[in-house]
Motif scaffolding. Structure first.
Motif, mmCIF file in Angstrom:
data_model
loop_
_atom_site.group_PDB
_atom_site.id
_atom_site.type_symbol
_atom_site.label_atom_id
_atom_site.label_comp_id
_atom_site.label_asym_id
_atom_site.label_seq_id
_atom_site.Cartn_x
_atom_site.Cartn_y
_atom_site.Cartn_z
ATOM 1 N N ASP A 324 -51.071 -61.984 33.621
ATOM 2 C CA ASP A 324 -51.951 -61.013 32.965
ATOM 3 C C ASP A 324 -52.406 -59.914 33.919
ATOM 4 N N ARG A 327 -50.764 -53.773 33.988
ATOM 5 C CA ARG A 327 -49.671 -52.851 34.272
ATOM 6 C C ARG A 327 -50.061 -51.430 33.845
ATOM 7 N N LEU A 338 -54.915 -59.885 23.406
ATOM 8 C CA LEU A 338 -54.319 -60.646 24.513
ATOM 9 C C LEU A 338 -55.085 -61.936 24.782
ATOM 10 N N LEU A 369 -48.366 -53.450 23.266
ATOM 11 C CA LEU A 369 -48.407 -54.546 24.237
ATOM 12 C C LEU A 369 -47.008 -55.078 24.546
ATOM 13 N N TYR A 374 -46.530 -57.017 28.167
ATOM 14 C CA TYR A 374 -47.530 -58.073 28.159
ATOM 15 C C TYR A 374 -47.146 -59.236 27.250
ATOM 16 N N LEU A 385 -47.353 -64.647 25.321
ATOM 17 C CA LEU A 385 -47.379 -63.900 26.576
ATOM 18 C C LEU A 385 -45.967 -63.864 27.162
#
Length: 392
Positions: A324, A327, A338, A369, A374, A385
Motif C-alpha cells: 500500500d 504511488r 482501499l 485505482l 493499487y 489488492l
C-alpha cells in the motif's frame, strides 16, 4: 513366483494389512526381502515369535495364507506393461536415493510419466489446504511458478486446492513437477483434477507405492505424505488449519531433517492458524520465493545464480512487502475503498455500499485505482489488492 529380491520386495509391498513400518522392520530383522518372505511363508516358529512381539498382526498372516502370489504377480506385471507403468524396487539402481534414506522407505514405486524427472538437484514440496482461500491459491501459484523457473522440481500430492495449484503452476511455467498418489497411478483422484492428471502423465511424473488399480482412500494419505517430504529437499506450507493433514507432511519433513517454510497469513483466518503456528514453532517464514532461495543457497550464491545485485534485490524485496505504498496522491473516496480491500476478492456491490451507493462514481474510482496499480480485477466485478510476491 521366482524368489528373487525384486519379486519378494514387490510381494511384501503387496500385502495390504502391513502397517507402514512393518515391512521395514522385517527387512531389517531378516537382512533382505527374500529371507523375510521365506520366514513368513515357511517358518511357523518364527511367525509365532513375530506375532508375539507384535511385529506383524494376525490379520496379516491370514492375508498371506490366502494370497495366490503367482497369479497376483503375473497380473501386476502384465497390467503395468499394458498401462506403461514403470516399477522400481528398493534394490533397483533407479530407486530415488532421497527415499532410500527415510526411516520407512517404500519397497516399490509405480511410476507413470517422465521418470527422468527423478534426477533433479532441488525438490520443493508445496502443500496446503484442499479448500484454500484466494490468497492461498495466489501464493501457491506465485511460489511454484517462480521457484520452478529457478530450477526447483515442485512436489505435491495432486489433491484439490493447493496441491493441484502447485502442479498446475509448475507446468504452466515450463518447470518440472512430481505428484505422489495415495492410490494407483492409473486412477485420477480426485476426478476434478482430470485435466491436470492427463498433463502430468505427459509432462510431469506421477508415482505411488500402491499398485495399479488400488483405490485412493483416506487411510493411505498419511503414509503418502512421508514420500512427498522424503522426495523434497524442503517443504513449503501455504495454508493449513490447526488440525490438518498438511501438517502431517510438515512433521515428516522435520523428522527427516528437512527445512520447513510457511507462508504467513492473517491471524483471523482459520486456514492461517496452522501456518502461523508452524512459524511460532520454528518454521521459516517465507513471504516471497526469494526467502527460500536465499535461505537454502545463501545470499552470495543466490545473487550470483540469479544475476541480481544486492541493492536491486533489497529494493525488490521492499516493494514486495509494502503493497500500500503511495504511488500517487489519493482522494478520500479512494482511500476509503482501499481500506476494505485485501487479498480476498471483494464484490463490486460491497464497494458501492461503502461509497454511499454511488454506482457510477465507484466504478470510476476503481478504474483509477486499477490503472494506478493499487488493485486488480480477479474475476468479473471482484477486486483485490495488487501486491505481488515474486523474485523474478
Amino acid at each position: 513366483m521366482e524368489k528373487n529380491e525384486r519379486n519378494c520386495l514387490l510381494w511384501l509391498n503387496h500385502i495390504k494389512t502391513f502397517r507402514t513400518y512393518d515391512r521395514t522392520k522385517l527387512i531389517r530383522l531378516f537382512g533382505n526381502a527374500v529371507s523375510a518372505y521365506e520366514a513368513l511363508k515357511k517358518n511357523s516358529e518364527e511367525v509365532g515369535r513375530l506375532l508375539e512381539k507384535h511385529v506383524i498382526k494376525a490379520s496379516t498372516m491370514e492375508e498371506i495364507v490366502n494370497d495366490n502370489e503367482d497369479r497376483w504377480l503375473d497380473r501386476l506385471l502384465s497390467e503395468a506393461e499394458r498401462k506403461n507403468i514403470k516399477i522400481v524396487t528398493l534394490d533397483d539402481p533407479d530407486y530415488p536415493e532421497r527415499l532410500a534414506c527415510i526411516s520407512a522407505p517404500p519397497l516399490a514405486l509405480f511410476m507413470r510419466g517422465r521418470t527422468e524427472l527423478l534426477d533433479y538437484e532441488n525438490g520443493l514440496g508445496v502443500i496446503g489446504s484442499r479448500r484454500p482461500t484466494h490468497y492461498g491459491v495466489t501464493m501457491a501459484d506465485e511460489f511454484s511458478k517462480s521457484l520452478s523457473r529457478k530450477g526447483f522440481t515442485i512436489i505435491s500430492g495432486m489433491a484439490m486446492g493447493i496441491d493441484a495449484m502447485a502442479h498446475q503452476a509448475a507446468l504452466e511455467s515450463g518447470g518440472n513437477t512430481i505428484a505422489v498418489f495415495g492410490g494407483g497411478v492409473d486412477i485420477c483422484y480426485p476426478q476434478t483434477n482430470y485435466d491436470i492428471f492427463l498433463e502430468m502423465c505427459e509432462k510431469g511424473l506421477i508415482l505411488s507405492e500402491y499398485e495399479p488399480g488400488e483405490a485412493h482412500v483416506s487411510i493411505h494419505f498419511p503414509a503418502r505424505n512421508r514420500i512427498i517430504s522424503g522426495l523434497s529437499d524442503a517443504v513449503l506450507v501455504v495454508e493449513a488449519a490447526l488440525r490438518s493433514g498438511t501438517l502431517i507432511t510438515a512433521d515428516f519433513a522435520l523428522e527427516q531433517n528437512k527445512d520447513v517454510f510457511a507462508v504467513p497469513g492473517r491471524v483471523t483466518d482459520m486456514l492461517s492458524k496452522g501456518t502461523n503456528n508452524l512459524i511460532k514453532q520454528g518454521a521459516i517464514l517465507a513471504d516471497s520465493p526469494a526467502d527460500i532461495l536465499i535461505y537454502m543457497f545463501g545470499p552470495d550464491e543466490f545473487y550470483k545464480s540469479t544475476g541480481t545485485k544486492r541493492d536491486e534485490a533489497a529494493t525488490e524485496k521492499s516493494s514486495q512487502k509494502v503493497v500500500d505504498q503511495p504511488r500517487a496522491p489519493l482522494n478520500e473516496k479512494q482511500k476509503k475503498l482501499l481500506s476494505v480491500l485485501g487479498f480476498e476478492p471483494v464484490f463490486i456491490d460491497n464497494l458501492i455500499r461503502i461509497n454511499d451507493m454511488n454506482i457510477t462514481d465507484t466504478l470510476h474510482q476503481m478504474k483509477v485505482l486499477t490503472d494506478l496499480g493499487y488493485v486488480r480485477v480477479v474475476e468479473q466485478s471482484y477486486y483485490i489488492l495488487s501486491g505481488k510476491n515474486t523474485c523474478n
